[in-house]
Design a protein around this motif. Structure first.
Motif, mmCIF file in Angstrom:
data_model
loop_
_atom_site.group_PDB
_atom_site.id
_atom_site.type_symbol
_atom_site.label_atom_id
_atom_site.label_comp_id
_atom_site.label_asym_id
_atom_site.label_seq_id
_atom_site.Cartn_x
_atom_site.Cartn_y
_atom_site.Cartn_z
ATOM 1 N N ASP A 34 0.770 -1.172 -0.056
ATOM 2 C CA ASP A 34 0.048 0.055 -0.144
ATOM 3 C C ASP A 34 0.896 1.433 0.036
ATOM 4 O O ASP A 34 0.360 2.345 -0.504
ATOM 5 C CB ASP A 34 -1.079 0.001 1.289
ATOM 6 C CG ASP A 34 -0.340 -0.203 2.429
ATOM 7 O OD1 ASP A 34 0.896 -0.397 2.521
ATOM 8 O OD2 ASP A 34 -1.034 -0.149 3.649
ATOM 9 N N VAL A 35 2.042 1.119 0.412
ATOM 10 C CA VAL A 35 3.093 2.143 0.478
ATOM 11 C C VAL A 35 4.298 1.931 -0.156
ATOM 12 O O VAL A 35 4.734 0.728 0.427
ATOM 13 C CB VAL A 35 3.213 2.957 1.841
ATOM 14 C CG1 VAL A 35 4.201 4.034 1.675
ATOM 15 C CG2 VAL A 35 1.939 3.910 2.291
ATOM 16 N N VAL A 36 4.967 2.493 -1.160
ATOM 17 C CA VAL A 36 6.472 2.087 -1.545
ATOM 18 C C VAL A 36 7.183 3.161 -1.672
ATOM 19 O O VAL A 36 6.982 4.352 -2.217
ATOM 20 C CB VAL A 36 6.223 1.410 -3.160
ATOM 21 C CG1 VAL A 36 7.663 1.045 -3.472
ATOM 22 C CG2 VAL A 36 5.150 0.261 -3.163
ATOM 23 N N GLY A 37 8.358 3.050 -0.725
ATOM 24 C CA GLY A 37 9.182 4.193 -0.525
ATOM 25 C C GLY A 37 10.368 3.662 -1.545
ATOM 26 O O GLY A 37 10.281 2.665 -2.209
ATOM 27 N N SER A 38 11.295 4.726 -1.552
ATOM 28 C CA SER A 38 12.681 4.361 -2.304
ATOM 29 C C SER A 38 13.929 4.783 -1.364
ATOM 30 O O SER A 38 13.681 5.709 -0.721
ATOM 31 C CB SER A 38 12.342 5.031 -3.794
ATOM 32 O OG SER A 38 12.383 6.576 -3.445
ATOM 33 N N PHE B 259 3.162 5.540 8.526
ATOM 34 C CA PHE B 259 2.334 5.323 9.904
ATOM 35 C C PHE B 259 1.117 4.699 9.595
ATOM 36 O O PHE B 259 0.793 3.743 10.287
ATOM 37 C CB PHE B 259 2.135 6.652 10.540
ATOM 38 C CG PHE B 259 1.511 6.860 11.744
ATOM 39 C CD1 PHE B 259 2.008 6.408 13.149
ATOM 40 C CD2 PHE B 259 0.069 7.033 11.740
ATOM 41 C CE1 PHE B 259 1.229 6.460 14.169
ATOM 42 C CE2 PHE B 259 -0.709 7.026 12.802
ATOM 43 C CZ PHE B 259 -0.480 6.625 14.078
ATOM 44 N N HIS B 260 0.383 5.002 8.441
ATOM 45 C CA HIS B 260 -0.936 4.462 8.046
ATOM 46 C C HIS B 260 -0.654 3.138 7.470
ATOM 47 O O HIS B 260 -1.625 2.278 7.371
ATOM 48 C CB HIS B 260 -1.575 5.529 7.262
ATOM 49 C CG HIS B 260 -2.214 6.454 8.143
ATOM 50 N ND1 HIS B 260 -3.110 6.520 9.044
ATOM 51 C CD2 HIS B 260 -1.954 7.938 7.875
ATOM 52 C CE1 HIS B 260 -3.208 7.776 9.545
ATOM 53 N NE2 HIS B 260 -2.696 8.430 8.905
ATOM 54 N N ALA B 261 0.618 2.798 6.823
ATOM 55 C CA ALA B 261 0.643 1.820 5.947
ATOM 56 C C ALA B 261 0.631 0.314 6.782
ATOM 57 O O ALA B 261 0.925 0.341 7.932
ATOM 58 C CB ALA B 261 1.905 1.705 5.343
ATOM 59 N N GLU B 262 0.005 -0.549 6.070
ATOM 60 C CA GLU B 262 -0.222 -1.940 6.617
ATOM 61 C C GLU B 262 0.847 -2.897 5.943
ATOM 62 O O GLU B 262 1.262 -3.912 6.779
ATOM 63 C CB GLU B 262 -1.527 -2.573 6.103
ATOM 64 C CG GLU B 262 -2.602 -1.648 7.093
ATOM 65 C CD GLU B 262 -4.411 -2.309 6.848
ATOM 66 O OE1 GLU B 262 -4.157 -3.370 6.091
ATOM 67 O OE2 GLU B 262 -5.029 -1.871 7.251
ATOM 68 N N ASN B 263 1.274 -2.542 4.646
ATOM 69 C CA ASN B 263 2.056 -3.456 3.968
ATOM 70 C C ASN B 263 3.050 -2.702 3.245
ATOM 71 O O ASN B 263 2.901 -2.652 1.900
ATOM 72 C CB ASN B 263 1.296 -4.400 3.159
ATOM 73 C CG ASN B 263 2.227 -5.567 2.496
ATOM 74 O OD1 ASN B 263 3.508 -5.769 2.822
ATOM 75 N ND2 ASN B 263 1.987 -5.872 1.374
ATOM 76 N N PRO B 264 3.989 -1.952 3.695
ATOM 77 C CA PRO B 264 4.815 -0.957 2.974
ATOM 78 C C PRO B 264 6.099 -1.703 2.547
ATOM 79 O O PRO B 264 6.127 -2.928 2.674
ATOM 80 C CB PRO B 264 5.328 -0.231 4.144
ATOM 81 C CG PRO B 264 5.479 -1.035 5.338
ATOM 82 C CD PRO B 264 3.962 -1.934 5.260
#
Length: 325
Positions: A132-136, A200-205
């Protein structure tokens, strides 16, 4: 008998809601925008899905806005421009883009070309894989040691204080699902750090490695003060640890001061009055004053955030949105 209007392919794309939105804050990036447009539209066309690109002009003082309006004329099928009435800062520009974006997947990107647009499909692939969130995080970061070293220290301190794990908090190339963006927008915070709030809100980052390049043209809009200000917002916006640490430091200093008072009292009884230790006492006094002033600053940061929140002023004002209907 009237004929039905002919709908162009560009108009058809606007009728159908985009699947992917790419949000880009812009502040005085006129030199970078033409190349960014060429590379970004090439990527958008290759993705093979409905894409929109949302630029937010954050009160630019050069001709960035005029260039962005030209992009709407060139590619009305995918380009939209949000125009602020003045400068509100990078994160508010991103927030406006998130509120305006219509895609189910939202990607954020800086306009300075340090994060190549060609890396966007990597992030979209991870979202498609269920994250649900993908950082780099940046490979071989092309910044001076005066930027990279403080960034590493702040990353470490931030993780210890907030518990939010991000390998590279300064990299704006990130992707979010619509559900995460909705929670970010609904938070209504007047001062926030968007990547941390999303994490903070992510469940599956997830995180992916991306290339990093030197700035194509111009200079960074972040000076030392803005970087410090941003990290104060990050620390105080996600944790009470700074206040708790100061409380513990205050208790420790108070205990040490009590021991010192007892020691000085006993020394006066058994040794007698002395004048030689006055400079030591001044040093101790200055140290204690420094602790007090630091604590007041920390408390002030939290009080300032409360003040900004309760006065309920608009976080930003959008003058208009430039798009072709």
């Amino acid at each position: 008998m009237s004929e039905s209007p002919v709908t162009s392919p560009a108009q058809t794309k606007l009728v159908a809601a985009p699947e992917i939105s790419i949000v880009i804050p812009v502040y005085n990036e006129a030199q970078n925008l033409p190349l960014l447009f060429d590379r970004l539209t090439a990527v958008a066309d290759k993705i093979g899905r409905r894409v929109e690109i949302v630029f937010t002009d954050d009160g630019s003082k050069d001709n960035s806005l005029a260039i962005l309006k030209g992009f709407v004329e060139k590619r009305p099928d995918i380009i939209r421009v949000v125009e602020f009435d003045r400068n509100y800062g990078q994160h508010m520009a991103v927030m406006a883009g998130l509120e305006t974006a219509r895609g189910e997947i939202i990607v954020t990107l800086d306009a300075d070309l340090q994060n190549p647009p060609e890396e966007i499909p990597k992030l979209i692939a991870e979202i498609d894989a269920g994250h649900d969130v993908v950082g780099s995080y940046r490979r071989d970061r092309q910044d001076s040691v005066f930027r990279t070293l403080p960034s590493r220290i702040v990353n470490l301190v931030r993780e210890r204080i907030t518990g939010i794990k991000m390998r590279d908090q300064g990299c704006m190339l990130r992707a979010y699902r619509r559900s995460i963006v909705r929670m970010i927008v609904e938070s209504g915070e007047t001062s926030t750090f968007i990547p941390a709030l999303a994490q903070f809100h992510a469940e599956n980052p997830a995180e992916v490695e991306v290339e990093h390049a030197a700035r194509f043209a111009g200079t960074s809009n972040y000076n030392l003060y803005k970087l410090i200000r941003l990290n104060f917002d990050l620390m105080t916006g996600f944790s009470l640890v700074p206040l708790q640490l100061f409380t513990m430091v205050g208790m420790a200093v108070s205990g040490a001061s009590l021991l010192l008072v007892v020691y000085m009292f006993l020394r006066r009884i058994f040794v007698g009055p002395e004048a030689e230790g006055i400079f030591t006492l001044f040093a101790i006094l200055f140290f204690l004053l420094g602790v007090i002033i630091t604590g007041l600053g920390i408390v002030g940061e939290y009080v300032g955030r409360i003040y900004q929140q309760v006065r309920a002023r608009a976080r930003f004002r959008i003058r208009t949105i430039h798009e072709k209907n």
